[in-house]
Design a protein around this motif. Structure first.
Motif, short mmCIF file in Angstrom:
data_model
loop_
_atom_site.label_atom_id
_atom_site.label_comp_id
_atom_site.label_asym_id
_atom_site.label_seq_id
_atom_site.Cartn_x
_atom_site.Cartn_y
_atom_site.Cartn_z
N HIS A 138 1.12 -1.00 -0.41
CA HIS A 138 -0.07 0.06 -0.07
C HIS A 138 0.98 1.06 0.16
O HIS A 138 0.22 2.00 -0.02
N GLU A 139 1.43 1.23 0.51
CA GLU A 139 3.09 2.63 0.88
C GLU A 139 2.89 2.50 -0.33
O GLU A 139 3.97 3.82 -0.61
N ILE A 140 3.69 1.73 -1.71
CA ILE A 140 3.92 1.76 -3.12
C ILE A 140 3.36 2.82 -3.86
O ILE A 140 3.26 3.62 -4.32
N ILE A 141 1.92 2.27 -3.37
CA ILE A 141 1.03 2.99 -4.22
C ILE A 141 -0.12 4.13 -4.10
O ILE A 141 0.09 4.81 -4.20
N TYR A 142 0.84 4.41 -2.56
CA TYR A 142 0.29 5.86 -2.34
C TYR A 142 1.62 6.72 -2.61
O TYR A 142 1.05 7.79 -2.98
N ALA A 143 2.43 6.52 -2.81
CA ALA A 143 4.15 7.00 -3.14
C ALA A 143 3.70 7.14 -4.79
O ALA A 143 3.99 8.29 -5.13
N GLY A 144 2.98 6.62 -5.73
CA GLY A 144 2.52 5.94 -6.81
C GLY A 144 1.78 7.12 -7.36
O GLY A 144 1.58 7.74 -8.23
N CYS A 145 0.70 7.29 -5.73
CA CYS A 145 -0.54 8.39 -6.25
C CYS A 145 -0.27 9.66 -6.41
O CYS A 145 -0.58 10.87 -6.92
N ARG A 146 0.95 10.40 -6.23
CA ARG A 146 1.85 11.60 -6.47
C ARG A 146 1.13 13.57 -5.39
O ARG A 146 0.57 13.95 -6.23
N ASN A 147 0.39 12.35 -4.17
CA ASN A 147 -0.64 13.51 -3.57
C ASN A 147 -0.21 12.79 -2.46
O ASN A 147 -0.61 12.65 -1.50
N ASP A 148 0.93 13.82 -1.68
CA ASP A 148 1.40 13.77 -0.12
C ASP A 148 -0.18 13.80 0.84
O ASP A 148 -0.04 13.70 1.78
N TYR A 149 -1.12 14.68 0.46
CA TYR A 149 -2.04 15.39 1.30
C TYR A 149 -3.31 14.60 1.68
O TYR A 149 -3.88 14.05 2.76
N LEU A 150 -3.44 13.70 0.24
CA LEU A 150 -4.41 12.45 0.32
C LEU A 150 -2.88 10.90 0.82
O LEU A 150 -4.38 10.93 1.99
N ALA A 151 -2.51 10.77 0.50
CA ALA A 151 -1.67 10.35 1.04
C ALA A 151 -1.28 9.67 3.07
O ALA A 151 -1.51 9.02 3.61
N THR A 152 -1.35 11.15 2.85
CA THR A 152 -1.44 11.36 4.70
C THR A 152 -2.28 11.24 5.74
O THR A 152 -2.77 10.26 6.35
N HIS A 153 -3.76 11.96 4.99
CA HIS A 153 -4.90 11.15 5.24
C HIS A 153 -4.91 9.37 5.64
O HIS A 153 -5.95 8.71 6.42
N VAL A 154 -4.35 9.02 4.72
CA VAL A 154 -4.65 7.55 4.47
C VAL A 154 -3.80 6.74 5.63
O VAL A 154 -4.54 5.87 6.23
N ARG A 155 -3.47 7.66 5.29
CA ARG A 155 -1.70 6.50 6.64
C ARG A 155 -2.23 6.46 8.33
O ARG A 155 -2.54 5.88 8.87
N ASP A 156 -3.60 8.15 8.25
CA ASP A 156 -3.46 8.01 9.77
C ASP A 156 -4.22 7.41 9.91
O ASP A 156 -4.66 6.65 10.93
N ILE A 157 -5.67 6.93 8.72
CA ILE A 157 -6.86 6.16 8.97
C ILE A 157 -6.05 5.19 9.48
O ILE A 157 -6.13 4.36 10.09
N ARG A 158 -5.51 4.70 8.72
CA ARG A 158 -4.47 3.26 8.66
C ARG A 158 -4.07 2.91 10.55
O ARG A 158 -4.34 1.77 10.42
N ARG A 159 -3.14 4.09 10.21
CA ARG A 159 -2.60 3.78 11.77
C ARG A 159 -3.90 3.12 12.43
O ARG A 159 -3.43 2.96 13.65
N ARG A 160 -4.47 4.53 13.09
CA ARG A 160 -5.75 4.27 13.99
C ARG A 160 -6.84 3.02 14.37
O ARG A 160 -6.89 2.32 14.87
N LEU A 161 -6.43 2.27 12.93
CA LEU A 161 -7.17 0.84 12.25
C LEU A 161 -6.14 -0.37 12.82
O LEU A 161 -6.75 -1.46 12.75
#
Length: 263
Positions: A138-161
């Motif tokens: 999933h981290e490779i996909i986050y990097a590949g989407c080229r949207n740091d703001y979006l990736a930060t929010h996804v990581r935050d939710i994944r971290r909490r869950l």
């Protein structure tokens, strides 16, 4: 006994990182009490850096303070899990859509390599190893989407869950279903099919991890019993209520207010 010296800021960060890792790796589970005294002894520091580290973790919803119990790993309600799961499903799908259009060839190759490596952990029934590959995928996909703001929010939710998301991999067939979901996402990304990648990712997150089975199999005490959105979190002061004015009995006469003298 020699006095304990105040801990430098980097020592406080070390304490926070250690506690956070213990929570995310499942060594400290939701509802577990965190002993400040044991942490002081472990890191040979006073209570101040330990308390500051716990307060920082409370600010990102990993720790909560309860009256007469101290610090505990935060337990969230099933309703909160469902709400975060819905948001994460949509955001993960968007990441995959953008990645299908923006990933470089080297990134696609790296993603395929992680996917192939994860097959070994499925065959060996290695939950921890597969969990690491799943995060890397999933981290490779986050990097590949080229949207740091979006990736930060996804990581935050994944971290909490994260504390709750390891359990499906321990179920019979859980890793196999997750692997199949990755396979569908990978195929869509390989040909640049953004709609197909987004759809495959949403199906993978929403259905592949079996949310209902996850909730049913959570250990006792892993989630909060509080399902009322109006009830304040435990350990925090309740809002002050204004005293209510008693109503006059029905049929009783009320004394008229005295009129002010005009000046």
């Amino acid at each position: 006994m020699a006095p304990v010296r105040p801990a430098p800021p980097n020592r406080q960060n070390e304490i926070r990182a250690w506690i956070e890792n213990e929570i995310l790796e499942g060594h400290l589970r939701p509802g577990d009490r965190i002993s400040e005294q044991e942490l002081c002894q472990k890191f040979a520091v006073s209570r101040t850096p330990v308390r500051e580290a716990l307060l920082q973790l409370a600010s990102v919803d990993l720790v909560e303070f309860r009256s007469r119990q101290g610090a505990m790993v935060l337990r969230i309600s099933v309703r909160q899990i469902a709400s975060m799961w819905e948001v994460m499903t949509s955001l993960e799908g968007l990441c995959a859509e953008l990645a299908a259009r923006r990933m470089q060839r080297e990134e696609r190759a790296a993603l395929a390599a992680v996917h192939e490596r994860s097959r070994h952990f499925v065959a060996e029934n290695d939950v921890a190893g597969y969990d690491d590959c799943n995060r890397e995928f999933h981290e490779i996909i986050y990097a590949g989407c080229r949207n740091d703001y979006l990736a930060t929010h996804v990581r935050d939710i994944r971290r909490r869950l994260r504390t709750y998301r390891r359990y499906p991999f321990q179920r019979a067939g859980g890793m196999e279903r997750s692997l199949a979901g990755h396979e569908a996402v990978l195929k869509a990304l390989a040909v640049g099919d953004d709609a197909g990648a987004g759809s495959a990712m949403r199906e993978h997150v929403a259905g592949g991890l079996s949310f209902l089975d996850l909730v049913a199999e959570l250990p006792a005490g892993a989630v909060s019993d509080d399902e009322s959105p109006d009830m304040p979190p435990r350990g925090r002061p309740r809002p002050r209520r204004e005293p209510s004015v008693p109503k006059a009995p029905q049929g009783a006469r009320t004394r008229p207010r005295a009129k002010r003298a005009s000046t």
